[in-house]
Design a protein around this motif. Structure first.
Motif, PDB file in Angstrom:
ATOM      1  N   ALA A 100      22.988  27.125  52.435  1.00  0.00           N
ATOM      2  CA  ALA A 100      23.916  26.211  53.097  1.00  0.00           C
ATOM      3  C   ALA A 100      24.482  25.172  52.134  1.00  0.00           C
ATOM      4  O   ALA A 100      25.512  24.572  52.404  1.00  0.00           O
ATOM      5  N   LEU A 101      23.810  24.934  51.020  1.00  0.00           N
ATOM      6  CA  LEU A 101      24.273  23.895  50.109  1.00  0.00           C
ATOM      7  C   LEU A 101      25.143  24.442  48.984  1.00  0.00           C
ATOM      8  O   LEU A 101      25.687  23.684  48.186  1.00  0.00           O
ATOM      9  N   ALA A 102      25.267  25.762  48.910  1.00  0.00           N
ATOM     10  CA  ALA A 102      25.910  26.376  47.752  1.00  0.00           C
ATOM     11  C   ALA A 102      27.364  25.946  47.605  1.00  0.00           C
ATOM     12  O   ALA A 102      28.075  25.738  48.586  1.00  0.00           O
ATOM     13  N   THR A 103      27.789  25.813  46.344  1.00  0.00           N
ATOM     14  CA  THR A 103      29.198  25.568  46.067  1.00  0.00           C
ATOM     15  C   THR A 103      29.841  26.784  45.406  1.00  0.00           C
ATOM     16  O   THR A 103      31.026  26.783  45.117  1.00  0.00           O
ATOM     17  N   ALA A 104      29.050  27.804  45.117  1.00  0.00           N
ATOM     18  CA  ALA A 104      29.594  29.003  44.477  1.00  0.00           C
ATOM     19  C   ALA A 104      28.621  30.158  44.674  1.00  0.00           C
ATOM     20  O   ALA A 104      27.460  29.957  45.029  1.00  0.00           O
ATOM     21  N   ILE A 106      24.603  22.219  42.122  1.00  0.00           N
ATOM     22  CA  ILE A 106      23.991  21.246  41.231  1.00  0.00           C
ATOM     23  C   ILE A 106      22.481  21.065  41.460  1.00  0.00           C
ATOM     24  O   ILE A 106      21.777  20.517  40.628  1.00  0.00           O
ATOM     25  N   ASN A 107      21.958  21.557  42.588  1.00  0.00           N
ATOM     26  CA  ASN A 107      20.524  21.391  42.834  1.00  0.00           C
ATOM     27  C   ASN A 107      19.652  22.197  41.884  1.00  0.00           C
ATOM     28  O   ASN A 107      18.457  21.960  41.774  1.00  0.00           O
ATOM     29  N   ALA A 108      20.218  23.188  41.245  1.00  0.00           N
ATOM     30  CA  ALA A 108      19.538  23.831  40.120  1.00  0.00           C
ATOM     31  C   ALA A 108      18.326  24.670  40.487  1.00  0.00           C
ATOM     32  O   ALA A 108      17.410  24.815  39.697  1.00  0.00           O
ATOM     33  N   ASP A 154      32.312  23.892  42.820  1.00  0.00           N
ATOM     34  CA  ASP A 154      33.507  24.085  43.612  1.00  0.00           C
ATOM     35  C   ASP A 154      34.549  23.091  43.115  1.00  0.00           C
ATOM     36  O   ASP A 154      34.356  21.886  43.210  1.00  0.00           O
ATOM     37  N   LYS A 155      35.609  23.621  42.528  1.00  0.00           N
ATOM     38  CA  LYS A 155      36.677  22.740  42.050  1.00  0.00           C
ATOM     39  C   LYS A 155      37.881  22.963  42.945  1.00  0.00           C
ATOM     40  O   LYS A 155      38.559  23.993  42.835  1.00  0.00           O
ATOM     41  N   ALA A 156      38.091  22.031  43.867  1.00  0.00           N
ATOM     42  CA  ALA A 156      39.216  22.107  44.807  1.00  0.00           C
ATOM     43  C   ALA A 156      39.291  23.480  45.477  1.00  0.00           C
ATOM     44  O   ALA A 156      40.337  24.136  45.478  1.00  0.00           O
ATOM     45  N   GLY A 157      38.160  23.910  45.999  1.00  0.00           N
ATOM     46  CA  GLY A 157      38.155  25.151  46.761  1.00  0.00           C
ATOM     47  C   GLY A 157      38.032  26.412  45.927  1.00  0.00           C
ATOM     48  O   GLY A 157      38.003  27.512  46.459  1.00  0.00           O
ATOM     49  N   VAL A 158      37.947  26.267  44.624  1.00  0.00           N
ATOM     50  CA  VAL A 158      37.838  27.447  43.757  1.00  0.00           C
ATOM     51  C   VAL A 158      36.521  27.372  42.987  1.00  0.00           C
ATOM     52  O   VAL A 158      36.142  26.305  42.505  1.00  0.00           O
ATOM     53  N   GLU A 159      35.854  28.515  42.878  1.00  0.00           N
ATOM     54  CA  GLU A 159      34.597  28.520  42.125  1.00  0.00           C
ATOM     55  C   GLU A 159      34.849  28.275  40.642  1.00  0.00           C
ATOM     56  O   GLU A 159      35.752  28.868  40.056  1.00  0.00           O
ATOM     57  N   SER A 160      34.031  27.416  40.092  1.00  0.00           N
ATOM     58  CA  SER A 160      34.151  27.138  38.668  1.00  0.00           C
ATOM     59  C   SER A 160      32.748  27.141  38.068  1.00  0.00           C
ATOM     60  O   SER A 160      31.849  26.469  38.577  1.00  0.00           O
ATOM     61  N   TYR A 161      32.571  27.914  37.007  1.00  0.00           N
ATOM     62  CA  TYR A 161      31.225  28.089  36.447  1.00  0.00           C
ATOM     63  C   TYR A 161      31.099  27.364  35.116  1.00  0.00           C
ATOM     64  O   TYR A 161      31.835  27.638  34.168  1.00  0.00           O
ATOM     65  N   GLN A 162      30.124  26.442  35.087  1.00  0.00           N
ATOM     66  CA  GLN A 162      29.912  25.656  33.895  1.00  0.00           C
ATOM     67  C   GLN A 162      28.769  26.281  33.091  1.00  0.00           C
ATOM     68  O   GLN A 162      27.751  26.657  33.655  1.00  0.00           O
TER      69      GLN A 162
END
Ligand code: HEM
Ligand code: SF4
Lengths: 152, 556
Positions: free
Chosen positions: B422-426, B459-461, B476-484
């Protein structure tokens, strides 16, 4: 008005009607000069150090520790420290405590819990009685040969 | 293997009944959802994206075949026929129904298992080196201590409502396979100058949004002082940890803001009081626990080395399995087998009920009935006779469990990410799958050598990306997945937090980006033994950044 929960069940709070006073810790040093310890209860905040309270142990028949939310467990450690440091008066937990925590509170050294009518209505007496510690048997006691902090 | 005594049995069964009652009280309104939440969490029950998720404790990762078979049964009866082994050495079921959960807990209690304190702001399941009791390099088996801590933390009246979750990890020797430096408390077995065993105590490690490496709070703690000392750490944390902001509530922030030296003074002071109120655990109790972790009676008939090496060299696939998935056992006739739950293109950590039964069967037939779950999401058979390896391999191969990739690129850690969390951004599992497919050739992976890629979906890692040699964090960068990408992380005794390489990559770009890092590494390493981490530590980040961002490098 509130409800006091003890191992025997729900009771009325008679502290004030019997002439007792609740005094905030920060006002304790100021207003009244002559106090009767057996009529005095001190309300402490839950971020105080027990070290700073040691001088008051014999000046109050009761210390009341607040639980602003049932998720804030500082009161459990405070009660434990007060008992470990030798406080022998009454310890009361007041605020948002749920029946599922009653046993923890007792084992940490509280004698009783003060809840509001709303909570007493939602979690009736039998739910609290189900949490009265029945025996001195817990992993912690088995492992650490701990003396119970209060008679359970 | 620890066997429950009557008290353990009663305790666990009692908890199941209690929880059964709490479910009823939630349904009849005695408990609000807010109040029910910490109670269900204390029993391992999360509410996830699509359904509840039940997290079952596998204390210090140790299981027997009966327990593994029961996990298989539960996955079939109450879930979709599989389970997910996680970095916390536990198993998660992603699809249970609330009303079934007390029955699942009962089924666990039948085999001496539980889900207690696998969640919530309390002391969590204690994790330990997955090679404990079998590794050649260990000072002492850490599991008796971990079991002691498990018991001590169970329903501890003072520490059920801490500022935040609290994780303890242990390792039995100098090589840290338990990531102890990224835990709230890390414990390492050491010896003092007199040769007595004791513990080095670390506090304040953690990952999440503010990754930190744990700091030594006590260099040598005598074994008998463990419980009062841990109790002192927890009491100081319970009273002083921040409660105003849940992102600053872990003990690592307290250590950071107060300073390790001040905190040490506070802890030592409370420790003195604790010690005067507690006795050390009774010797008989400690001995009874230790006795249960004695190694099995190993069959010490000499392995016929000639015969074995002929068999192994006649089958290249077996040979590569032996090269990658086998570790040194303290007994030269035996070996430690790591079963990879990372088939090429699969979901890291997933096992079907059938696979669980096969692993249980192998443990029973060839492994003295012992299994382990590793934080790297693999299953271990800690004691296997070396001349049984060909047979074990054969069975694993038929079950799709013989991927020879342990410690290699495709042996990735990935958190559940967008697929369940539930917390995922990607997404994170699909990234792992695509990377694994892109490098499907195991020979190539072997050539690349030891490499730890770890992926988190926010970010919870939870996927440990900070301590991956290559870490991938999905945002999540403005609705788009972004992988650092982070580089140079390490979760072992030489722990370090990976450094950010630069701007993130899109879902489509992330696999090519990782490939460029690997190409660069291959082109600059001095030899095959010059591992990725060695090279990174020697030459630094610049050359990899240049490979990652060729355009910027060209215009600079
Ligand atoms: C699926 C739902 C999950 C949720 C909602 C969740 C939630 C979280 C949160 C909020 C944090 C950050 C804690 C903090 O920094 O204070 C965290 C950290 C972590 N979680 Fe999860 N997690 C989930 C799954 C997992 C899984 C599958 C694992 C692996 C077993 C896991 C292991 C960890 C680890 C290792 C950390 C970082 C270490 C640390 O606590 O600092 N989590 N999780
Ligand atoms: S890292 Fe984020 S996305 Fe992954 S499991 Fe943890 S909370 Fe969920």
């Amino acid at each position: 008005m509130s409800v006091i929960v003890r191992d025997s069940g729900f009771e009325k709070d008679t502290w004030e009607t019997d002439g007792g006073l609740f005094i905030d810790l920060e006002k304790y040093g100021q207003d009244v000069t002559e106090r009767e310890p057996n009529k005095t209860a001190i309300d402490i905040p839950n971020d105080v150090t027990v070290e700073s309270l040691k001088g008051l142990f014999n000046s109050a028949a009761m210390i009341r520790i607040p639980f602003p939310s049932f998720a804030d467990g500082r009161g459990f450690s405070l009660a434990k420290q007060l008992r470990q440091q030798g406080y022998e008066g009454k310890l009361r937990a007041v605020g948002h405590i749920i029946s599922d925590q009653y046993g923890f509170a007792r084992v940490c050294g509280f004698d009783e819990v003060e809840i509001d009518f709303d909570m007493a209505g939602r979690q009736p007496e039998e739910q609290w009685l189900a949490r009265v510690p029945k025996q001195d048997l817990s992993y912690q006691n088995l492992l650490m040969g701990k003396r119970p902090l209060r008679n359970i | 293997m620890y066997n429950y005594n009557q008290f353990d049995h009663d305790f666990v069964r009692n908890r199941v009944n209690e929880f059964r009652g709490q479910v009823v009280r939630r349904l009849d309104g005695s408990l609000t959802e807010d109040e029910f939440k910490p109670l269900r969490l204390m029993n391992g029950l999360y509410l996830q994206l699509h359904a509840y998720m039940l997290r079952v404790a596998i204390p210090y990762g140790t299981l027997n075949s009966r327990q593994m078979n029961q996990l298989a049964m539960i996955s079939e009866k109450f879930d979709k026929g599989y389970g997910h082994f996680t970095t916390r050495q536990n198993i998660q079921y992603n699809w249970p129904v609330l009303k079934d959960t007390p029955d699942i807990l009962d089924a666990l209690a039948d085999v001496e298992m539980h889900a207690i304190q696998t969640s919530g702001n309390c002391v969590r399941n204690v994790t330990a080196d997955h090679f404990a009791g079998a590794a050649a390099d260990e000072i002492e088996d850490p599991r008796p201590t971990a079991e002691l801590l498990r018991q001590w933390s169970m329903d501890h009246p003072e520490f059920q409502f801490l500022p935040r979750k609290f994780k303890i990890a242990m390792t039995g020797g100098p090589n840290d396979r338990a990531v102890t430096k990224a835990h709230d408390i890390g414990i390492r077995m050491v010896r003092n100058e007199k040769g007595e065993p004791g513990y080095e105590m670390l506090i304040g490690g953690g990952l999440g949004r503010t990754p930190m490496i744990g700091k030594v709070v006590r260099e040598f703690l005598p074994k008998a002082d463990l419980l009062p000392y841990v109790e002192a750490i927890l009491q100081v944390y319970n009273l002083n940890g921040r409660r105003d902001n849940k992102y600053k509530a872990r003990i690592k922030i307290l250590v950071h803001e107060t300073g390790i030296d001040t905190l040490r003074e506070w802890i030592e002071e409370v420790f003195e009081t604790q010690k005067s109120h507690h006795q050390a655990p009774p010797v008989e109790m400690i001995e009874a626990i230790e006795a249960q972790f004695q190694p099995p009676k190993l069959d010490n008939a000499k392995v016929d080395e000639d015969k074995l090496s002929k068999v192994i060299s006649s089958d290249p696939l077996l040979r590569s399995f032996v090269e990658t998935n086998i570790s040194e056992h303290f007994d030269s006739n035996h070996a430690i087998v790591t079963i990879s739950l990372k088939p090429i293109g699969g979901t890291p950590g997933d096992a079907t009920a059938e696979q669980m039964r096969i692993m249980a069967g192998l443990a029973e037939a060839y492994g003295y009935d012992e299994l382990r779950v590793s934080h790297e999401q693999n299953i271990i058979l800690p004691h296997v006779r070396r001349d049984d390896l060909p047979e074990v391999y054969k069975v694993l191969k038929e079950a799709g469990l013989a991927t020879a990739n342990v410690g290699l690129l495709s042996d990735m850690i990935a958190c559940p990410g967008m697929d369940y969390c539930a917390l995922a951004t990607a997404r994170s599992i699909p990234v792992a799958q695509e990377l694994s497919n892109a490098f499907e050739d195991l020979k190539l992976q072997q050539d690349i050598g030891p490499l730890k890629i770890k992926i988190s979906g926010c970010i919870n890692a939870c996927g440990h990306h900070h301590v991956g040699h290559i870490g991938i964090l999905g945002l999540d960068k403005a609705g788009v997945e972004s992988y650092q990408i982070t580089l140079g992380g390490d979760g072992t005794e030489t722990a370090s937090i990976g450094e950010r390489a630069g701007p993130g990559f899109s879902y489509e770009e992330i696999v090519p980006a990782v490939s460029r890092i690997i190409d660069r590494y291959m082109s600059i390493r001095e030899s095959k033994n010059d591992t990725f981490l060695d090279v990174y530590r020697r030459v630094g980040a610049d050359t990899f950044k240049e490979a990652l961002y060729p355009e910027e490098a060209a215009s600079a």
